[in-house]
Design an enzyme around this catalytic site. Structure first.
Site, mmCIF file in Angstrom:
data_model
loop_
_atom_site.group_PDB
_atom_site.id
_atom_site.type_symbol
_atom_site.label_atom_id
_atom_site.label_comp_id
_atom_site.label_asym_id
_atom_site.label_seq_id
_atom_site.Cartn_x
_atom_site.Cartn_y
_atom_site.Cartn_z
ATOM 1 N N LYS A 1 52.553 96.814 48.847
ATOM 2 C CA LYS A 1 53.784 96.350 48.197
ATOM 3 C C LYS A 1 54.075 97.171 46.954
ATOM 4 C CE LYS A 1 53.415 91.579 49.677
ATOM 5 N NZ LYS A 1 53.346 90.199 49.227
ATOM 6 N N THR A 2 55.230 96.928 46.368
ATOM 7 C CA THR A 2 55.591 97.607 45.129
ATOM 8 C C THR A 2 54.592 97.256 44.047
ATOM 9 O OG1 THR A 2 57.881 97.482 45.777
ATOM 10 C CG2 THR A 2 57.445 97.958 43.464
ATOM 11 N N ALA B 1 52.332 85.379 40.258
ATOM 12 C CA ALA B 1 51.225 85.396 41.220
ATOM 13 C C ALA B 1 51.123 86.756 41.904
ATOM 14 C CB ALA B 1 51.389 84.287 42.249
ATOM 15 N N TYR B 2 52.271 87.309 42.260
ATOM 16 C CA TYR B 2 52.295 88.623 42.909
ATOM 17 C C TYR B 2 51.695 89.695 41.993
ATOM 18 C CZ TYR B 2 54.076 92.988 44.733
ATOM 19 O OH TYR B 2 54.171 94.266 45.188
ATOM 20 N N ILE B 3 52.140 89.746 40.760
ATOM 21 C CA ILE B 3 51.697 90.774 39.819
ATOM 22 C C ILE B 3 50.209 90.629 39.509
ATOM 23 C CG2 ILE B 3 51.951 91.626 37.454
ATOM 24 C CD1 ILE B 3 54.982 90.875 37.748
#
Length: 154
Positions: free
Chosen positions: A24-25, A78-80
């Site tokens: 992912k990015t 949460a993603y970061i």
């Protein structure tokens, strides 16, 4: 070569290499604070320290205190944090297994279902950086994060 997909992370086992690739990015970052200081201290990074950050994040999430002045990202927290942890584990595993080449890579913002087809890169362009890293020679540097084809800070 054996390949496994684990939570949006591609693990490739190839002769004497293990590559850890974020799909992912990855250019998002932790703005400031305790967690950023832990993830930024590459020389003293341990699994226990990363686990402590993740447990604190989960606790703050459960208590609804991610919005406070605690250093967590304001959006996509949460993603970061999960991507920062993957990059931290890349460093740790590279240090613990110096005979194995271990790196993480972000292919960029790619036109896929996960980006709702709003990416800037074609699938082929995004895949090129992952394939290039998978094919680097055995004696290549280990423990790095690549944004597309360039070494980048974690």
């Amino acid at each position: 070569m054996l390949c496994f997909i684990v939570k949006n992370t591609l693990l490739t086992f190839q002769t004497s290499k293990l590559k850890l690739k974020d799909e992912k990015t990855c250019k998002q970052s932790i703005p400031y604070g305790w967690a950023k200081s832990i993830f930024s201290d590459a020389d003293n990074l341990t699994e226990e320290k990363v686990d402590k950050v993740l447990k604190k994040f989960l606790n703050d999430f459960k208590e609804g205190s991610l919005d406070g002045d605690n250093g967590w990202p304001k959006t996509l927290s949460a993603y970061i944090i999960s991507k920062a942890a993957i990059n931290a584990y890349t460093r740790i595993v590279a240090k613990n297994f110096p005979f194995v080449c271990i790196n993480s890579v972000c292919p960029g913002y790619v036109v896929t279902d996960i980006t709702d087809n709003t990416g800037f890169l074609t699938v082929e362009e995004g895949a090129a950086s992952v394939v290039r890293l998978a094919l680097i020679p055995d004696d290549s540097p280990s423990g790095f994060f690549f944004y597309r084809n360039e070494v980048s800070s974690f």
